[in-house]
Design an enzyme around this catalytic site. Structure first.
Site, PDB file in Angstrom:
ATOM      1  N   HIS A 231      46.547  27.191 -67.282  1.00 50.61           N
ATOM      2  CA  HIS A 231      47.248  29.129 -67.416  1.00 50.61           C
ATOM      3  C   HIS A 231      47.708  29.815 -66.924  1.00 50.61           C
ATOM      4  O   HIS A 231      47.864  29.618 -65.821  1.00 50.61           O
ATOM      5  CB  HIS A 231      45.679  29.907 -67.592  1.00 50.61           C
ATOM      6  CG  HIS A 231      46.449  31.354 -68.566  1.00 50.61           C
ATOM      7  ND1 HIS A 231      46.937  31.531 -69.769  1.00 50.61           N
ATOM      8  CD2 HIS A 231      46.575  32.850 -67.613  1.00 50.61           C
ATOM      9  CE1 HIS A 231      47.354  32.871 -69.795  1.00 50.61           C
ATOM     10  NE2 HIS A 231      47.138  33.722 -68.646  1.00 50.61           N
TER      11      HIS A 231
ATOM     12  N   ASP B 114      39.731  41.071 -76.933  1.00 56.28           N
ATOM     13  CA  ASP B 114      41.020  41.450 -76.039  1.00 56.28           C
ATOM     14  C   ASP B 114      42.003  41.492 -76.359  1.00 56.28           C
ATOM     15  O   ASP B 114      43.176  42.447 -76.169  1.00 56.28           O
ATOM     16  CB  ASP B 114      41.080  40.030 -75.311  1.00 56.28           C
ATOM     17  CG  ASP B 114      42.038  40.063 -74.462  1.00 56.28           C
ATOM     18  OD1 ASP B 114      42.247  40.708 -73.751  1.00 56.28           O
ATOM     19  OD2 ASP B 114      43.160  39.158 -75.058  1.00 56.28           O
TER      20      ASP B 114
ATOM     21  N   ARG C 122      46.340  48.522 -73.891  1.00 57.30           N
ATOM     22  CA  ARG C 122      46.576  48.751 -72.315  1.00 57.30           C
ATOM     23  C   ARG C 122      48.088  48.389 -72.527  1.00 57.30           C
ATOM     24  O   ARG C 122      48.705  49.392 -71.003  1.00 57.30           O
ATOM     25  CB  ARG C 122      46.094  47.690 -71.434  1.00 57.30           C
ATOM     26  CG  ARG C 122      44.432  47.245 -71.568  1.00 57.30           C
ATOM     27  CD  ARG C 122      43.980  46.302 -70.997  1.00 57.30           C
ATOM     28  NE  ARG C 122      44.887  46.066 -69.734  1.00 57.30           N
ATOM     29  CZ  ARG C 122      44.788  44.127 -69.699  1.00 57.30           C
ATOM     30  NH1 ARG C 122      44.083  43.879 -70.359  1.00 57.30           N
ATOM     31  NH2 ARG C 122      45.275  43.459 -68.859  1.00 57.30           N
TER      32      ARG C 122
ATOM     33  N   SER D 148      40.849  39.310 -69.610  1.00 56.89           N
ATOM     34  CA  SER D 148      41.069  38.780 -70.899  1.00 56.89           C
ATOM     35  C   SER D 148      41.681  37.682 -70.928  1.00 56.89           C
ATOM     36  O   SER D 148      41.681  37.292 -71.797  1.00 56.89           O
ATOM     37  CB  SER D 148      42.443  40.296 -70.762  1.00 56.89           C
ATOM     38  OG  SER D 148      43.625  39.556 -71.530  1.00 56.89           O
TER      39      SER D 148
ATOM     40  N   LYS E 183      39.656  34.036 -73.569  1.00 56.30           N
ATOM     41  CA  LYS E 183      40.276  33.470 -73.841  1.00 56.30           C
ATOM     42  C   LYS E 183      39.660  32.378 -73.714  1.00 56.30           C
ATOM     43  O   LYS E 183      39.830  31.265 -74.207  1.00 56.30           O
ATOM     44  CB  LYS E 183      42.254  33.669 -74.477  1.00 56.30           C
ATOM     45  CG  LYS E 183      41.925  34.862 -74.583  1.00 56.30           C
ATOM     46  CD  LYS E 183      43.316  35.199 -75.238  1.00 56.30           C
ATOM     47  CE  LYS E 183      43.903  36.126 -74.060  1.00 56.30           C
ATOM     48  NZ  LYS E 183      44.737  36.741 -74.104  1.00 56.30           N
TER      49      LYS E 183
HETATM   50  N1  URA Z   1      47.751  37.502 -69.658  1.00 59.04           N
HETATM   51  C1  URA Z   1      46.722  38.140 -70.568  1.00 59.04           C
HETATM   52  O1  URA Z   1      45.641  37.353 -71.189  1.00 59.04           O
HETATM   53  N2  URA Z   1      46.173  39.309 -70.351  1.00 59.04           N
HETATM   54  C2  URA Z   1      46.590  40.103 -69.860  1.00 59.04           C
HETATM   55  O2  URA Z   1      46.032  41.000 -69.504  1.00 59.04           O
HETATM   56  C3  URA Z   1      47.710  39.820 -68.186  1.00 59.04           C
HETATM   57  C4  URA Z   1      47.897  38.854 -68.581  1.00 59.04           C
END
Ligand code: URA
Length: 428
Positions: A85, A164, A171, A186, A190
């Site tokens: 990621h 999320d 947000r 967040s 995932k």
């Molecule tokens: N990427 C995400 O998936 N969540 C965040 O809060 C910031 C970047």
């Protein structure tokens, strides 16, 4: 009567208390089902941004977000799984060569990706420049492709961590994206729900990244590595530079072309360096330590995995990529050494040319973007092309040029200049 109420939880965090496990479980679940209102959750998010959370609270918040949706399970595959990621950057096309490269070593790489919003590009937008390629796969198609080819890059379904999804949208419009506990939970909710065995995080630092300074990036990386490790995912993080954009292109089709150059054994040195550094981390997480991943770029097996991956999703890896209708060249203003190329300026220019979108329903132009012909440390000659701007709409050049203004420096010939390292630190 429910166990808690929103004002009690908000007030506790406003007064710098640690939230209890039960408060966290309740507020995340109640927000997901609509019993806590957006204005209450935005107030709590701001209290978290200002007053922080300890590691126990962050782990519990992450678990509550995972529990809001489904969990995937790759344990039936014959290959180990490893994922990557990136927190997002300009010209960051690394997923494209990385997934097939790691798959070529017998590892399954499930890359559930998104579309771009703002100045950082989205992996799916890039791949959609390939004629025929399709982002949406069923779970069965994904499993079959992971077993047979090893690499899948596809759209994340709505089932993973729906809490999320709702909270991130909130947000985004309430100035609370930058809270480290909320970013870490967040991203990791995932990734943990996805069920990967190993994970490497590419945490970007610099003008083109979320995290502008290295100390905050290190804190974010450490928080995420701890969350992953505690959840049984072998997790490491690299802190990497995003003051300068990666490679030589930012856009969709042009980033695919650059990735294919890397898979063919060439490509820009920084893209190759980061692809190999992340591949080593993923392979180690999958238990493979006695190989040099550069070999599989050199011998064509990563390219074979790429072509198989694109074909399995109905794309034609040999088709010509779309090109932009219009181009505009910016020449070097003087002779000397390029000492700065600002990632944010380049990212904004590519976005304004049509490579990215302002609202999530906007289309993107496959051929749009920016090519830069020099990187920091390169000698440049007055009048030589420095940037090529690409778009289908000529009227976009003016605003794109404005975002490049002040975005680069050329120092006099003979200036002693060493570019900063690309990989700044490793955590995990
Ligand atoms: N990427 C995400 O998936 N969540 C965040 O809060 C910031 C970047």
């Amino acid at each position: 009567m429910s166990e808690h109420d929103a004002v009690e939880v908000i007030s506790a965090k406003r007064d710098r208390q640690s939230l209890t496990d039960s408060q966290i479980d309740w507020v995340v679940a109640a927000y997901t089902r609509g019993d806590v209102a957006d204005e209450q959750m935005s107030s709590l998010a701001m209290a978290i941004l200002l007053n922080g959370m300890d590691q126990r609270e962050i782990a519990r918040w992450t678990a509550a977000m995972i529990a809001s949706g489904e969990r995937m399970d790759f344990s039936g595959l014959s290959r180990p799984t490893a994922d990557k990621h990136s927190t997002g950057g300009v010209g960051d096309k690394i997923t494209l060569p990385l997934a097939p490269l790691v798959a070529a070593h017998g590892v399954a790489v499930p890359q559930l990706s998104g579309r771009g919003l703002g100045h950082t590009g989205g992996t799916l937008d890039k791949l959609e420049a390939i004629p025929g390629w399709r982002a949406a796969l069923s779970n069965d198609e994904m499993m079959e492709q992971l077993e047979s080819i090893g690499a899948v890059i596809c759209a994340a379904g709505d089932g993973l961590a729906p809490a999320d999804k709702k909270l991130y949208a909130l947000r985004d419009v309430t100035g609370t994206v930058e809270a480290i506990p909320l970013i870490a939970s967040s991203i990791m909710s995932k990734k943990i729900a996805e069920g990967t065995g190993a994970l490497v995080l590419d945490v970007k630092v610099g003008s083109g990244a979320f995290m502008k300074d290295v100390d905050r990036a290190r804190e974010l990386a450490g928080t995420m590595v701890a969350l992953g490790t505690d959840a049984g995912v072998r997790t490491t993080a690299l802190l990497t530079d995003m003051a300068t954009p990666l490679g030589r292109t930012a856009g969709n089709a042009i980033e695919v072309a650059e990735s294919v150059e890397v898979l063919a054994g060439g490509g820009p040195a920084d893209v190759v360096e980061l692809t190999l550094a992340l591949a080593r981390e993923m392979l180690a997480g999958a238990g493979i330590t006695d190989v040099d991943p550069a070999d599989k770029l050199a011998d064509g097996s990563a390219m074979d995995a790429w072509k198989a991956m694109i074909r399995a999703q109905d794309g034609d890896p040999d088709a010509e990529l779309p090109t932009a209708r219009e181009q505009h060249v910016v020449n070097a203003p003087s002779t000397g050494v390029l000492t700065r190329l600002d990632a944010m300026s380049v990212g904004l220019a590519a976005w304004r040319l049509g490579a990215g979108r302002a609202r999530k329903e906007d289309p993107v132009q496959a051929g749009a973007g920016v090519v830069w012909h020099a990187r920091p440390g390169d000698a440049v000659t007055e009048g030589q092309p420095l940037f090529t701007l690409l778009t289908d709409d000529e009227h976009r050049f003016e605003r794109a040029l404005a975002s490049l203004e002040g975005g680069y420096d050329v120092a006099p010939e003979g200036t002693d200049f060493t570019p900063d390292p690309l990989v700044i630190d490793r955590i995990g």
